[in-house]
Design a protein around this motif. Structure first.
Motif, PDB file in Angstrom:
ATOM      1  N   ARG A 161      28.291  19.379  27.518  1.00  0.00           N
ATOM      2  CA  ARG A 161      28.865  18.758  25.984  1.00  0.00           C
ATOM      3  C   ARG A 161      30.438  20.435  25.889  1.00  0.00           C
ATOM      4  O   ARG A 161      31.243  20.252  25.123  1.00  0.00           O
ATOM      5  CB  ARG A 161      27.763  19.474  24.860  1.00  0.00           C
ATOM      6  CG  ARG A 161      28.280  19.969  23.567  1.00  0.00           C
ATOM      7  CD  ARG A 161      27.579  20.854  22.490  1.00  0.00           C
ATOM      8  NE  ARG A 161      28.232  22.224  23.182  1.00  0.00           N
ATOM      9  CZ  ARG A 161      27.186  23.150  22.784  1.00  0.00           C
ATOM     10  NH1 ARG A 161      26.169  23.227  21.698  1.00  0.00           N
ATOM     11  NH2 ARG A 161      27.233  24.278  23.325  1.00  0.00           N
TER      12      ARG A 161
ATOM     13  N   LYS B  51      22.728  13.844  19.815  1.00  0.00           N
ATOM     14  CA  LYS B  51      23.143  14.228  19.187  1.00  0.00           C
ATOM     15  C   LYS B  51      22.874  13.025  17.383  1.00  0.00           C
ATOM     16  O   LYS B  51      22.911  14.004  16.619  1.00  0.00           O
ATOM     17  CB  LYS B  51      24.694  14.547  18.905  1.00  0.00           C
ATOM     18  CG  LYS B  51      25.366  15.203  17.827  1.00  0.00           C
ATOM     19  CD  LYS B  51      26.085  14.057  17.104  1.00  0.00           C
ATOM     20  CE  LYS B  51      27.263  14.466  15.908  1.00  0.00           C
ATOM     21  NZ  LYS B  51      27.314  13.682  14.959  1.00  0.00           N
TER      22      LYS B  51
ATOM     23  N   ASP C 218      20.821  14.824  14.166  1.00  0.00           N
ATOM     24  CA  ASP C 218      21.440  14.894  13.097  1.00  0.00           C
ATOM     25  C   ASP C 218      20.705  14.567  11.774  1.00  0.00           C
ATOM     26  O   ASP C 218      20.277  14.775  10.600  1.00  0.00           O
ATOM     27  CB  ASP C 218      23.120  14.011  12.865  1.00  0.00           C
ATOM     28  CG  ASP C 218      24.286  15.014  13.437  1.00  0.00           C
ATOM     29  OD1 ASP C 218      23.505  16.134  14.390  1.00  0.00           O
ATOM     30  OD2 ASP C 218      24.670  14.481  13.829  1.00  0.00           O
TER      31      ASP C 218
END
Length: 150
Positions: A30, A96, A100
């Motif tokens: 990342r 991700k 989220d």
């Protein structure tokens, strides 16, 4: 204690975990994707020990996910995503989305994605490469593939 060799399993998920299943590896990928390409930048951003970061970077380079590129004569290196590494970032983008939805809390997601093609803020969406319809765990059947264990 001997670690299980996930790379030897007849399972693509296990083989992927052999490369990035240790918690620091996805975070290092990342960071490199986000532009932290030098050892000191990654180390400072993650607050990871130099020893662990060195081991993880060597592992990712050894698996062809990152490439080492010298940037001075000492030598010092920066780390660049390979094609293989960029495809692993696609996996992180899906992770991700899960984070989220289920872990971001009231403050919302810490990062948004702006799609280059249309300029809009968007989420990653899994779709069938044949019909284009959404493809999630409840939409598929698991069938043995040509590499299945006999």
């Amino acid at each position: 204690m001997q670690r299980t060799d996930f790379g030897a399993m007849a399972c693509s998920i296990a083989r992927t975990l052999d490369v990035i299943g240790e918690p620091w590896s996805p975070l290092i990928l990342r960071d490199v994707w986000a532009g932290f390409t030098r050892f000191e930048q990654i180390q400072a951003d993650l607050d990871i020990s130099r020893k662990v970061l060195t081991e993880r970077l060597n592992h990712l380079v050894g698996h062809g996910v990152l490439e080492r590129k010298a940037y001075d004569r000492r030598p010092r290196y920066e780390y660049i995503l390979t094609e293989k590494g960029a495809e692993l970032v696609d996996l992180l983008m899906v992770m991700k989305g899960w984070g989220d939805k289920w872990r971001a809390g009231e403050t919302g997601p810490p990062v948004l994605y702006r799609h280059h093609a249309c300029g809009e803020i968007s989420d990653v969406d899994l779709r069938c490469d044949h019909c284009g319809k959404p493809m999630h765990a409840t939409d598929v059947d698991l069938l043995p593939g040509p590499g299945a264990a006999v």
